[in-house]
Design an enzyme around this catalytic site. Structure first.
Site, mmCIF file in Angstrom:
data_model
loop_
_atom_site.group_PDB
_atom_site.id
_atom_site.type_symbol
_atom_site.label_atom_id
_atom_site.label_comp_id
_atom_site.label_asym_id
_atom_site.label_seq_id
_atom_site.Cartn_x
_atom_site.Cartn_y
_atom_site.Cartn_z
ATOM 1 N N GLY A 1 -125.256 -86.414 -20.174
ATOM 2 C CA GLY A 1 -126.158 -87.407 -20.765
ATOM 3 C C GLY A 1 -125.832 -87.571 -22.237
ATOM 4 N N SER B 1 -126.834 -82.045 -20.683
ATOM 5 C CA SER B 1 -127.074 -82.827 -21.910
ATOM 6 C C SER B 1 -125.863 -82.718 -22.827
ATOM 7 C CB SER B 1 -128.287 -82.275 -22.660
ATOM 8 O OG SER B 1 -127.929 -81.100 -23.370
ATOM 9 N N ASP B 2 -125.653 -83.740 -23.653
ATOM 10 C CA ASP B 2 -124.717 -83.539 -24.755
ATOM 11 C C ASP B 2 -125.348 -82.484 -25.669
ATOM 12 O OD1 ASP B 2 -122.643 -83.651 -26.557
ATOM 13 O OD2 ASP B 2 -122.485 -85.830 -26.516
ATOM 14 N N TRP B 3 -124.537 -81.947 -26.578
ATOM 15 C CA TRP B 3 -124.988 -80.784 -27.358
ATOM 16 C C TRP B 3 -126.089 -81.184 -28.347
ATOM 17 C CZ3 TRP B 3 -122.111 -79.864 -23.637
ATOM 18 C CH2 TRP B 3 -121.668 -78.589 -23.312
#
Ligand code: BGC
Length: 745
Positions: A243, A276-278
């Protein structure tokens, strides 16, 4: 030794020329239509094992699997034999090992990997088979490093030429995008490691990426921004998706019910995990309920993540059910079983930084190089009377495996352009190297990862006088000059977009001044995104585009310059004459502020230039060869088709230019009498074909009628309009050579 090698090559080429004098027509099947069959992904077969594991887990153990417990792994449940889910970046190859609790390198001495060409280069090959080769090769490296998930491929559409991550993405075109994404994913996952396809979705700028709300109309979303993700799920069986940071229609992508639950799972049938992206997560219950499975992040105590202690508390407070938690844990266990991380018998063990992988990296690089100008046939280099060559420019020695913010690769091999020439030039030719321009910055915003601005690094324009003089001396003392200019991975970087298209570090002035003392110049640009090449083009009739081109990039470049390999790369995006010609800029809809509205709609990339009749500097699909091709006689197997049929498009590609070479035949489709708005033309097929000198290949591209569908927003369905369509074959979007009309009933 080297002389012998070249001599043998010349003899071989001569033999090929002689043997191919007679014109012949061969049949070629379209390799880009080869089916890449993914492994079966059906988590129901693990269901009883998964249920049994879940029944033995505490709430804390379950939630431990839904968030990072280190920088690149989620928690496992050791007592039950559930391992951590181990991840690694990324698009250029397997990133060096990162510390468990910070971005600092872990300091391993066995984490060297192959540096593969950046995605822009892969796209420029226009060869899906090479995308498979890349995926399969890097998948083996991921396994050799013990990883379960590769944070790649990055497949966002290139909306603006300024995008900081343009080099990491494939293309501006959704069809080319999906045709490259699918084989890559299958290749990786063939190795019992999952891809994490990123950044889902409409993450097309770095500016304000952590806050910006992207507004794009439904039809454009479906036709331009989603097709490659859809194909990743429905054709390649990708086991995970990432995401993105930004919002879409008001909701962050990691808590976006429409994108994660409705489209990804309900419509496309995705069974894998959404990561998730970081640090892209903003809520606890909303994120989980709206479809996120795993939260990853930048350093802070891992129990403080949204999907950690806060989630435990939410369950205990009755804000979310344990059943909902189980649903997500089930998905994580499902992919761990799928890649044989649990119960894995015969799991692939991989290999890393092998000669075979370096060769694969070379094979991609050598087909990616784009010949932009060669008016005076300076290339391939004719060395008979050449005793010395000046190699000028910081990019002759600049390495790009690491640099900027994006994930890079720690590698033992990165052949620079200078080293490539040293390796490949015959003995006896002297190289006079001069750095020419310095990589210097006025203001380096490279510490802005968490607080993104669109002001990327700004290069100092003035040349250093000493460096300039050295370059002029080298040029004067040489028979021929090769200038290595362009950009690098500090200048093009994640976390910022470029300010404009100008070439940094005073290199235009350098080229101009060098030309005065020695007009015999070849300019090679190294870069991953469009730049303003107007002035450079005025200075030279010999211009080559190369990329952040992997471990063997320098050797590949030298082979193309010397004619050991005939160039066959084609631009995967449009190079505009000026920024304001590009759709996002012409419509004044970049970068937005809190909101960015994609006002150009469907007209992304060449769709805009062709529909609005704006001449680009270099069009989408463009690239020259050392030979000449003629495409003719396009025919279809019938005149009329129905929706479930496939159109067999055949045509001839003749090589009339003197040496063997590969051409990329491109099939564009137009419908002028459409009842709806359509771009002037759209790519719907392509085929890279080797044609020997003097030969004519009869090429077939199969075009399923369904590819002609547009997304009907009212019906929420893909609809094929009936009536006439024009099928056009050319070797760039602006060089159509043969056309045929068909009818859909
Ligand atoms: C990037 C991702 C990357 C992640 C982990 C993020 O900043 O957007 O592409 O996979 O960091 O390094």
């Amino acid at each position: 030794m080297r002389i012998h090698y070249r001599f043998t090559l010349i003899v071989l080429c001569a033999l090929v020329v002689i043997s191919c004098k007679e014109e012949k027509t061969d049949k070629v099947t379209a390799s880009n239509q080869k089916e890449y069959t993914p492994k079966v992904f059906d988590v129901s077969k693990f269901e009883s094992k998964i249920d049994s594991l879940i029944s033995k887990m505490t709430l804390e153990e379950k939630i431990g699997m839904l968030h990072g417990n280190s920088m690149f792994a989620t928690g496992g449940v050791e007592r039950l034999g559930v391992p951590e889910l181990k991840m690694a970046d990324g698009p250029l190859g397997i990133r060096e090992e990162i510390s468990r609790t910070s971005w600092a390198p872990a300091g391993w001495n066995n984490d060297f990997a192959t540096y593969y060409p950046a995605a822009g280069a892969v796209a420029a090959t226009w060869e899906p088979e090479l995308s498979y080769v890349f995926g399969n090769s890097v998948g083996q490296e991921a396994r050799a490093r013990g990883k379960d998930m590769l944070l790649s491929p990055a497949i966002n559409i290139i909306r603006t030429p300024l995008g900081g991550r343009t080099y990491e993405y494939f293309t501006e075109d959704p069809f080319l995008n999906k045709k490259l994404s699918v084989p890559f994913i299958v290749g990786v996952q063939d190795n019992d490691v999952m891809t994490c396809v990123k950044h889902y979705a409409v993450n097309n700028q770095e500016t304000n990426r952590g806050t910006v709300d992207v507004l794009v109309d439904e039809r454009t979303l479906r036709e331009i921004y989603l097709p490659a993700y859809k194909a990743a799920v429905t054709e390649a069986n990708a086991y995970s998706l990432m995401g993105a940071y930004n919002k879409f229609r008001g909701d962050y992508l990691c808590e976006n019910d429409l994108m994660l639950n409705k489209i990804l799972r309900d419509e496309w049938g995705f069974q894998g995990v959404v990561v998730s992206d970081w640090a892209a997560v903003h809520t606890t219950v909303k994120s989980l309920v709206n479809g996120l499975d795993i939260e990853m992040g930048t350093p802070k105590p891992f129990n403080e993540f949204f999907l950690a202690d806060k989630l435990i508390a939410a369950v205990k407070a009755g804000e979310i059910s344990e059943e909902e938690i189980n649903k997500h844990v089930k998905r994580v266990l499902g992919v761990l079983f799928q890649v044989k991380a649990i119960d894995g018998v015969d799991r692939e063990t991989g290999s890393i930084a092998t000669e075979e992988h370096y060769k694969e990296s070379y094979n991609i690089a050598v087909e990616s190089i784009v010949l932009l100008e060669n008016d005076d046939d300076v290339l391939p280099l004719k060395l008979e009377d050449v005793k010395s060559i000046a190699v000028i420019g910081n990019n002759a020695t600049k390495k790009n495996a690491l640099g900027g913010f994006g994930a890079g690769v720690k590698t033992k091999r990165e052949i620079t352009p200078l080293e490539g020439l040293q390796n490949r030039l015959p003995d006896g030719i002297k190289i006079n190297y001069a750095e020419g321009y310095l990589e210097r910055y006025i203001e380096n915003n490279n510490d802005q990862k968490e607080n993104i601005s669109h002001n990327g690094p700004i290069g100092v324009k003035e040349l250093d006088e000493t460096k300039l003089q050295e370059a002029l001396t080298a040029a004067k003392d040489s028979d021929l000059v090769i200038i290595l200019a362009g950009s690098n991975r500090d200048y093009e970087t994640e976390a910022s977009d470029r300010l404009d298209l100008s070439l940094p570090f005073g290199q235009e002035e350098l080229i101009e001044k060098v030309k005065v003392v020695n007009p015999n110049i070849v300019v090679v640009m190294i870069g991953g995104a469009p730049f303003d090449l107007n002035k450079v083009k005025e200075q030279t009739s010999t211009l080559v585009w190369s990329w952040f081109n992997g471990s063997e990039g320098g050797n590949a470049l030298a082979d193309v310059l010397l004619g050991n390999v005939n160039p066959s790369g084609k631009l995967p995006w449009t190079m505009p004459k000026k920024l304001s010609d590009s759709p996002a800029h012409a419509t004044n809809s970049f970068p937005g502020d809190e909101i960015v509205e994609y006002k150009e709609g469907l007209l992304v990339g060449y769709r805009w230039f062709d529909t609005k009749n704006i001449e680009p500097l270099y069009p989408f699909g463009y690239g020259l060869s050392y030979t000449n091709f003629e495409i003719s006689n396009v025919k279809t197997d019938k005149e009329t088709y129905t929706e479930n049929e496939t159109i067999e498009v055949t045509f001839n590609v003749k090589n009339a230019g003197g040496i063997d070479g590969k051409e990329v035949a491109q099939l564009y489709v137009s419908k002028s009498d459409s009842s709806i708005e359509r771009p002037a033309q759209e790519l719907k097929g392509f085929k890279k074909v080797l044609v020997n000198n003097g030969a004519t290949e009869n090429v077939t591209i199969n075009l399923p009628v369904k590819e002609l569908a547009y997304y009907n927003v009212d019906k929420k369905a893909w609809v094929v309009e009936t009536g006439a369509y024009k099928l056009k074959i050319g070797n760039s979007s602006r060089n159509i050579q043969s056309e045929v009309l068909i009818d859909i009933k």
